[in-house]
Design a protein around this motif. Structure first.
Motif, PDB file in Angstrom:
ATOM      1  N   TYR A   1       0.825  -1.214   0.000  1.00  0.00           N
ATOM      2  CA  TYR A   1       0.000   0.000   0.000  1.00  0.00           C
ATOM      3  C   TYR A   1       0.862   1.268   0.000  1.00  0.00           C
ATOM      4  O   TYR A   1       0.559   2.222  -0.712  1.00  0.00           O
ATOM      5  CB  TYR A   1      -0.908  -0.022   1.226  1.00  0.00           C
ATOM      6  CG  TYR A   1      -2.008   1.019   1.204  1.00  0.00           C
ATOM      7  CD1 TYR A   1      -3.249   0.726   0.640  1.00  0.00           C
ATOM      8  CD2 TYR A   1      -1.805   2.294   1.730  1.00  0.00           C
ATOM      9  CE1 TYR A   1      -4.261   1.670   0.619  1.00  0.00           C
ATOM     10  CE2 TYR A   1      -2.807   3.245   1.705  1.00  0.00           C
ATOM     11  CZ  TYR A   1      -4.035   2.927   1.149  1.00  0.00           C
ATOM     12  OH  TYR A   1      -5.019   3.864   1.123  1.00  0.00           O
ATOM     13  N   ALA A   2       1.928   1.277   0.787  1.00  0.00           N
ATOM     14  CA  ALA A   2       2.742   2.484   0.928  1.00  0.00           C
ATOM     15  C   ALA A   2       3.649   2.736  -0.274  1.00  0.00           C
ATOM     16  O   ALA A   2       4.101   3.866  -0.485  1.00  0.00           O
ATOM     17  CB  ALA A   2       3.583   2.402   2.203  1.00  0.00           C
TER      18      ALA A   2
ATOM     19  N   SER B   1      -5.565   2.079  -3.527  1.00  0.00           N
ATOM     20  CA  SER B   1      -4.499   3.026  -3.193  1.00  0.00           C
ATOM     21  C   SER B   1      -3.989   3.793  -4.402  1.00  0.00           C
ATOM     22  O   SER B   1      -3.458   4.899  -4.254  1.00  0.00           O
ATOM     23  CB  SER B   1      -3.337   2.298  -2.519  1.00  0.00           C
ATOM     24  OG  SER B   1      -2.799   1.314  -3.382  1.00  0.00           O
TER      25      SER B   1
END
Length: 294
Positions: free
Chosen positions: A155-156, A245
């Motif tokens: 996700y990041a 995301s």
């Protein structure tokens, strides 16, 4: 006195007809159709079962959390990509503006990422960043003994990676545009400032940058518009994931229109998207005209 030939004048107007027919059929008709569709509950899977619902689609879009999330993702993507492209672009343009051996070859090589189709770029980087057999993780393991991350699955990391891929492809456009602007500037103010003892930074900040302001604004305007409607690279890289995301507003419109088949709702989202982009670009154009010398 030269006499007007009525038949010749009539022919001139007739020659415009094919162009106007194509323009109207390819642009104005779809715009009007999408606007009318946005005011209905029309679904492509149920073409005969529709009714007029007014602004309900627009109200729904403004309250939809998925749309809000996609819009935030789009702002992050546009701001990150365009900012990095501008900073790198002006630094590389200043470097390439100098006389050095092989500079022509370097300028030609810069065109390669920009010439590649977005789908090809997305697929290429998807293979390069593959967790199991991607070349980037391979060299991280072989050279640095580092286990590479799941670039497109975390996700990041997903959004920064998508931004960097866009930067890789479109920084050359910024470089070439700014380089053309640099080479069109007169050397006289720089030489005068150098004789007065101005540093390189002072000459760049007080002389070069102000003269490039109009070109910079045009380049930023083009890149912002293009980044807002990005679809191909993000779709082929992450398909909007992990989760949502990296789901941009363009991807969300596609899902609503061709996955859920809510054509009227997708049209309303598209019109809201268009209005937002027009508001942002209009400010740039206003600033551009304000800064352009009369």
């Amino acid at each position: 006195m030269k006499e007007n030939n009525p038949n010749k004048d009539r022919l001139k107007y007739l020659l415009f007809v094919p162009t106007m027919v194509i323009l109207v059929s390819m642009t104005i008709v779809p715009f009007v159709f999408s606007l009318l569709t946005s005011l209905t509950n029309y679904k492509a899977t149920e073409p005969d079962n529709w009714r007029f619902i007014g602004l309900d689609n627009f109200t729904r879009a403004l309250m939809d959390k998925d749309i809000q999330s996609s819009f935030v993702n789009t702002l992050v993507y546009v701001a990150g990509a365009v900012s990095l492209e501008f900073v790198l672009g002006i630094l590389i343009a200043l470097l390439l503006n100098r006389k050095m051996r092989g500079i022509t070859v370097i300028r030609m090589l810069l065109l390669l990422p920009m010439m590649a189709t977005p789908v090809a770029v997305g697929l290429m980087w998807r293979w390069l960043l593959n967790t199991d057999f991607g070349i980037i993780n391979y060299y991280l393991s072989a050279w640095f003994e580092i286990t590479g991350p799941n670039w497109l699955g975390e996700y990041a990391l997903a959004m920064p990676v998508v931004i960097l891929v866009d930067v890789w492809q479109w920084t050359p456009f910024v470089v070439l545009s700014l380089l053309a602007g640099l080479q069109s500037l007169s050397d006289d103010p720089i030489e005068a400032a150098s004789m007065d003892g101005a540093s390189s930074w002072q000459m760049f900040w007080n002389i070069t940058l102000p003269q490039l302001k109009s070109i910079i604004l045009v380049v930023l305007l083009i890149r912002i518009i293009d980044a807002f409607k990005s679809f191909d690279v993000v779709w082929t890289l992450t398909n909007g994931g992990p989760g949502v995301s990296t789901e941009l507003l363009s991807l969300r419109v596609y899902r609503v229109a061709f996955k859920f088949w809510e054509t009227g709702y997708a049209s309303a989202i598209s019109w809201l998207f268009l209005i937002i982009v027009m508001l942002i670009t209009s400010q740039f154009i206003r600033f551009l005209y304000k800064e352009t010398p009369k």
